[in-house]
Every structure is written in structure tokens, then in C-alpha cells.
Design a protein around this motif. Structure first.
Motif, PDB file in Angstrom:
ATOM      1  N   ARG A 282      90.301  -2.715 119.225  1.00  0.00           N
ATOM      2  CA  ARG A 282      91.010  -2.568 117.956  1.00  0.00           C
ATOM      3  C   ARG A 282      91.893  -1.319 117.960  1.00  0.00           C
ATOM      4  O   ARG A 282      93.020  -1.343 117.447  1.00  0.00           O
ATOM      5  CB  ARG A 282      90.017  -2.489 116.804  1.00  0.00           C
ATOM      6  CG  ARG A 282      90.669  -2.431 115.438  1.00  0.00           C
ATOM      7  CD  ARG A 282      91.073  -3.783 114.928  1.00  0.00           C
ATOM      8  NE  ARG A 282      89.904  -4.603 114.672  1.00  0.00           N
ATOM      9  CZ  ARG A 282      89.937  -5.798 114.083  1.00  0.00           C
ATOM     10  NH1 ARG A 282      91.086  -6.308 113.681  1.00  0.00           N
ATOM     11  NH2 ARG A 282      88.832  -6.491 113.907  1.00  0.00           N
TER      12      ARG A 282
ATOM     13  N   ALA B  46      95.752  -8.086 110.460  1.00  0.00           N
ATOM     14  CA  ALA B  46      95.247  -9.199 109.666  1.00  0.00           C
ATOM     15  C   ALA B  46      96.016 -10.479 109.981  1.00  0.00           C
ATOM     16  O   ALA B  46      95.435 -11.576 110.066  1.00  0.00           O
ATOM     17  CB  ALA B  46      95.344  -8.872 108.177  1.00  0.00           C
TER      18      ALA B  46
ATOM     19  N   GLU C  77      94.737 -11.799 113.338  1.00  0.00           N
ATOM     20  CA  GLU C  77      93.452 -12.486 113.227  1.00  0.00           C
ATOM     21  C   GLU C  77      93.576 -13.795 112.462  1.00  0.00           C
ATOM     22  O   GLU C  77      92.729 -14.680 112.602  1.00  0.00           O
ATOM     23  CB  GLU C  77      92.433 -11.577 112.544  1.00  0.00           C
ATOM     24  CG  GLU C  77      92.012 -10.410 113.419  1.00  0.00           C
ATOM     25  CD  GLU C  77      90.747  -9.748 112.922  1.00  0.00           C
ATOM     26  OE1 GLU C  77      89.691  -9.992 113.535  1.00  0.00           O
ATOM     27  OE2 GLU C  77      90.805  -8.995 111.933  1.00  0.00           O
TER      28      GLU C  77
ATOM     29  N   TYR D  56      97.417  -2.290 109.731  1.00  0.00           N
ATOM     30  CA  TYR D  56      96.322  -3.114 109.232  1.00  0.00           C
ATOM     31  C   TYR D  56      96.820  -4.501 108.852  1.00  0.00           C
ATOM     32  O   TYR D  56      96.162  -5.514 109.128  1.00  0.00           O
ATOM     33  CB  TYR D  56      95.668  -2.464 108.005  1.00  0.00           C
ATOM     34  CG  TYR D  56      95.099  -1.087 108.214  1.00  0.00           C
ATOM     35  CD1 TYR D  56      94.507  -0.719 109.416  1.00  0.00           C
ATOM     36  CD2 TYR D  56      95.163  -0.139 107.193  1.00  0.00           C
ATOM     37  CE1 TYR D  56      93.990   0.562 109.590  1.00  0.00           C
ATOM     38  CE2 TYR D  56      94.636   1.140 107.369  1.00  0.00           C
ATOM     39  CZ  TYR D  56      94.064   1.481 108.567  1.00  0.00           C
ATOM     40  OH  TYR D  56      93.553   2.736 108.746  1.00  0.00           O
TER      41      TYR D  56
ATOM     42  N   ARG E 155      88.129  -3.343 110.440  1.00  0.00           N
ATOM     43  CA  ARG E 155      89.058  -4.051 109.549  1.00  0.00           C
ATOM     44  C   ARG E 155      89.310  -3.280 108.253  1.00  0.00           C
ATOM     45  O   ARG E 155      90.185  -3.651 107.481  1.00  0.00           O
ATOM     46  CB  ARG E 155      88.511  -5.447 109.203  1.00  0.00           C
ATOM     47  CG  ARG E 155      88.509  -6.427 110.343  1.00  0.00           C
ATOM     48  CD  ARG E 155      88.181  -7.839 109.877  1.00  0.00           C
ATOM     49  NE  ARG E 155      88.051  -8.713 111.040  1.00  0.00           N
ATOM     50  CZ  ARG E 155      86.904  -9.065 111.593  1.00  0.00           C
ATOM     51  NH1 ARG E 155      85.761  -8.646 111.069  1.00  0.00           N
ATOM     52  NH2 ARG E 155      86.879  -9.847 112.649  1.00  0.00           N
TER      53      ARG E 155
END
Length: 533
Positions: free
Chosen positions: A432, A51, A54, A47, A272
Motif C-alpha cells: 500500500r 479506492a 480497489e 486515497y 484504507r
């Protein structure tokens, strides 16, 4: 496992999101008791890495570029205002262009409206647009789509023949980031030739989706094509379907691209989440890791029980296999990673390969995709109390049960219906999941050195072909065996390639190579003759 115990596990494992309509069932994956807890630290790291991605981190050190396909459906998340503006501006331009074509403000040269669409691309520049076109197309589409997605001359001839007398009303969209991709370039040249044979000015029918100042961009500008739309280096081909690559063909076909983007955007938001049980992409990645032992030990079989999703497995083949199929991990260690993907559609697969899935080699895990809505409106009964759609649902449930009873694990994804919104959800879900799984196995999902190696090898073959033809021109009276040809070129180690090239040249009239066959194929002789024009 007894059915009541399985029902309890179903309730415990089921992910259902009212906002996207997505339901994910992993209850038929036999995780060990502590499996999820043991993987949780790695998922939390995944995760965090996502992040960073992105946020604009360099995700592909091979090409020193960011990876930002998530920004395409949420421009406000792009790392700079300039990127946000260019994403928003491109979407506005795509929709405005499609609207002008549909309304006849942009006309075909004969003064009529464009009614056909020919998309020229390869890989991600074709698979995504094809999947969207097939899943969402209808008889009432504003433009009927066709595709050049290979460099097969016969395949392109078939497409041109299908378009037939509608060629004057055909708009051509050529998609290539670099503008130098050989398959796409060849398709463009074949299309140009077809328009020329019909007495048509290709430029007056052509649109480019390409990188700024690419070879294709310059050609389209010089030849005054109808329009040009950008491809950015931070969008990979296999994740480009929500860029102009997929949105322009879809908008021209008449598909609601805003709804497709909204579906992807909402799914992105759900994926997310850092609470794993609330993140459907993480649950998919976790299931893949369990099924394959994190080493690609089993294949992924995609079984959509809906005709409209037939091409989804082909789209996922590239997305998953090109992203995860890697020789080395991020630490440079040889790992030979990947997950093989194949699929058909239910219940066609019931009469194709379910027999092997049920009783043969247990080297796979299945993903069922269930679509709740059968059709718009009501269905008639095909026998008392049952419609065709009821049978489709029954076959899905029966196959799922039969596989599990034989120790074959499966995942089930359920969506309400096939719409632009749900197609966007599915695209974002798998994008994803691939990224998270890549983090779990420590590989770079965003480069493809094996693809580049194949392109280089093809270039070597074509260079050798040129040398062969030059040799034969210089000794036109001589007939060569493949071994003689290889020796004359001082390339004896390439004799097999020389044979394959000569055999292909002789099978086609283009270069004037004639073959005198021998009982042993490698003893056949090849000679250059004048090409009849």
C-alpha cells in the motif's frame, strides 16, 4: 534536538495498532512544521485513486488490466461475484492440494511421500515465496523448500546436488504467468533434465502456477502434470505473494496461509483509512516523500534486526524499485523517478556498512525493523543481567541513536514477533505504501516497461548468437576475430556484442567454439569445432 523534545515528538508521531500489532515511529524524520499539512491534499487524492483501484478501475493502461492484489485477502471486495468465487475457490484448492500431499493421498511415484519442494520462478514468482519460506521456515517443516530463481546453470546444479538422493521425493512447482518467461522456462527444462537423468518421470512430480491457456498451462495439461493453479492478469508478479504464487509453496512447506492472509487483510483495512495519522502506509509514503524530496534523492536502507527477515530487503527491492523506477510520469513528462533499496540485517550491518552510514555520504534514510520477541521460551544470560536478545535490542537502539546524532534520518517499524500473521502485515503495509507514494509522485506503479526492454534486448543478443554460429558452421575451417565476424555478418556496429558472445561461447563446451587467445583480447580468434557428445 534535546532528548525530552524528541520524546514529545515520539509520543506525537507514534502509530500503534492493537489489531495488527504494528507500531510505526517516524519521530526521527525531521519534517518541516507545515510539511504534513502541505502534502495532505495530495494524500487525499492518493486515497481516492486507491479506492478506484480497489473498485476495479483500469490501473495499467499499457496492458489494459485491473490491479487487484488487495482482493486476494478480501475476496468480497472484488468488483464481480465471479472474481470473488475464483479467488475463494483457488485458495480452497491450494489448501486441499497441500493437505493431500502432506497426508500422502498425493504420493511420489515411488509410493512415498513428497518431502522436498523445488520452486522454479523468477522475480516476483521467486522473491516473495523465498522471503516467506525463509522468514517462517523451521526444522519441522512438512516439506523442505529449494528454489531455481535464475538461469545460472551452476546455481541450478548446486540446488540439485543439495536435494541429492531426495529427488524422487521432490515436488516441483513451476511459476510463470505467461509461461514464456525465459528464465523460468530454462529452469523448468533444467529440472526436467535432472529428473530424466535420475530415471524419473518429471510430469509425475510437477505442478504449474500460470495463466489460463498459457504456454505452460498447455504443456502441463498435455503432459498430465499433477495439478495446475491460476495466475490472473490483474495480479502483478511483485504483488503476487498472497496469490497461489506464494500461497501454494507456503502451504506445501506447512505455513499457516490463512493467518498470513488475515494479517494482510487487517493491515489493508488500516491502510484504507483517510485520516493520515491513522494510516501507517500513508505515514510511510509521507516519510519517503520527505526523505527523497519526492524525487528519489536518497536511498532506502532496510535494517531488520532479526535473522528471519534477512530476505525482506531483497523482496522490497523488486516491490519498490520496479514499481517506482520510471522514466515518465502519468502525464508523459520525463521525471526519472525511483528509490534505490538495499539492506542487510542487524547487527551484522554493525560490522559491515554502518560506518559509512554514520560518517560517510548522507545519501540515504534508514528503516529499522524491530521484532520484540527474541525466541520461543526463555534465554540464558550471556553475561550477568543480559541475554543475546538483549544485546540485539541494544545494538538496534544504539545504531538508531548514533545515526540520528549524525543527522541521518530513520523510520522504525516494530512487530511483536515473526509469524505468518505479521509477515502478512508487513507485505500489505509496503504494497500500500508503494501505491500511495506512486500517486504522490504521479507515476504508474503497476507497469514495468524497462523490464520488458531488457527482455527484448536479451532476445536480440541470442538472435545474433544464432547468426554467429550459423556463419561459423558455414565456414568451419576459418578462425574469425570478432571484427571479422561482425563484418562477415554485415553488423560492424555490433562488434562489441559479437566479441562478448564469442568469448562466452568459447568458455563453455556446449557449442564447440574454440578460442586462440591473443595478447589483446579483441584480436583472439574463434573457430567452430565438432561438439563432443
Amino acid at each position: 534536538m534535546e532528548k525530552l523534545q524528541l520524546w514529545e515528538r515520539f509520543k506525537d508521531r507514534l502509530y500503534a495498532d492493537a489489531e495488527t500489532g504494528l507500531v510505526l515511529d517516524t519521530s526521527r524524520m525531521d519534517f518541516p512544521a507545515k510539511f504534513s499539512a502541505e502534502l495532505e491534499p495530495r494524500l487525499q487524492q492518493a486515497y481516492a485513486q486507491m479506492a478506484e483501484l480497489e473498485g476495479g478501475a483500469i490501473a495499467n493502461p499499457d496492458e489494459n488490466r485491473m490491479v487487484g492484489h488487495y482482493w486476494l485477502r478480501a475476496p468480497e471486495l472484488a468488483p464481480t461475484p465471479e472474481l470473488s468465487e475464483v479467488i475463494t475457490g483457488t485458495l480452497t484448492s491450494v489448501k486441499a492440494f497441500a493437505h493431500s500431499v502432506h497426508n500422502g493421498n498425493i504420493k511420489a511415484p515411488d509410493g512415498g511421500r513428497f518431502t522436498r519442494l523445488l520452486v522454479v520462478g523468477i522475480g516476483g514468482s521467486a522473491l516473495g515465496p523465498q522471503f516467506v519460506a525463509d522468514s517462517l521456515g523451521n526444522a519441522g517443516d512438512r516439506m523442505r523448500p529449494y528454489f531455481f530463481d535464475n538461469t545460472d546453470p551452476d546455481g541450478m546444479d548446486r540446488v540439485i546436488a543439495e536435494i541429492g538422493t531426495a529427488l524422487p521425493q521432490t515436488l516441483v512447482v513451476v511459476i510463470s504467468k505467461s509461461g514464456g518467461t525465459k528464465e523460468t522456462r530454462n529452469g523448468m527444462l533444467e529440472a526436467q533434465a535432472a529428473f530424466q537423468r535420475a530415471g524419473l518421470n518429471f510430469a509425475a512430480h510437477a505442478v504449474a502456477v500460470t495463466g489460463v491457456d498459457s504456454e505452460l498451462d498447455r504443456a502441463a495439461s498435455q503432459q498430465r502434470w499433477l495439478a495446475r493453479f491460476p495466475m490472473w492478469d490483474w495480479v502483478g508478479g511483485r504483488t503476487s505473494v498472497t496469490s497461489a504464487v506464494g500461497l501454494l509453496p507456503a502451504a506445501l512447506q506447512g505455513i499457516d496461509v490463512d493467518r498470513m492472509l488475515e494479517g494482510a487483510r487487517r493491515c489493508d483495512a488500516s491502510t484504507r483509512r483517510t485520516a493520515t495519522k491513522e494510516n501507517p502506509a500513508a505515514l510511510l509514503a509521507l516519510s519517503w516523500f520527505h526523505a527523497t524530496a519526492g524525487k528519489g534523492a536518497k536511498d532506502m536502507v532496510i535494517l531488520p534486526y532479526k535473522d528471519r527477515l534477512l530476505l525482506f530487503s531483497r523482496y522490497l527491492q523488486q516491490l519498490i524499485m520496479e514499481s517506482l523506477g520510471k522514466e515518465k510520469d502519468l502525464d508523459g513528462q520525463v521525471v526519472l523517478q525511483g528509490i534505490a533499496v538495499y539492506g542487510n540485517k542487524g547487527s551484522t550491518d554493525q560490522h559491515a556498512y554502518v560506518q559509512q552510514l554514520r560518517e560517510g555520504v548522507p545519501n540515504f534514510f534508514a528503516t529499522f525493523i524491530e521484532v520484540l520477541k527474541d525466541r520461543p521460551g526463555t534465554s540464558g544470560e550471556v553475561e550477568p543481567g543480559a541475554t543475546s536478545g538483549d544485546y540485539l535490542s541494544g545494538f538496534f537502539q544504539g545504531t538508531r541513536t548514533a545515526l540520528y546524532e549524525s543527522g541521518r534520518e530513520s523510520i522504525t517499524i516494530t512487530v511483536p514477533e515473526v509469524t505468518p500473521f505479521t509477515v502478512g502485515v508487513l507485505i500489505a503495509l509496503y504494497e500500500r505504501a508503494v501505491g500511495l507514494y506512486a500517486s504522490l509522485i504521479n507515476v504508474n506503479a503497476y507497469h514495468q516497461p524497462g523490464v520488458e526492454a531488457g527482455k527484448k534486448a536479451a532476445g536480440t543478443v541470442l538472435k545474433l548468437q544464432g547468426e554467429i554460429l550459423e556463419l561459423m558452421r558455414s565456414q568451419q575451417s576459418r578462425a574469425f576475430t570478432c571484427e571479422e565476424c561482425a563484418l562477415a555478418l554485415a553488423r560492424p556496429e555490433e562488434v562489441e556484442t559479437v566479441f562478448l558472445i564469442l568469448r562466452h561461447l568459447a568458455a563453455n563446451p556446449d557449442h564447440g567454439v574454440h578460442m586462440v587467445s591473443a595478447d589483446k583480447p579483441w584480436e583472439s580468434r574463434f573457430q567452430l569445432r565438432a561438439v563432443a557428445r
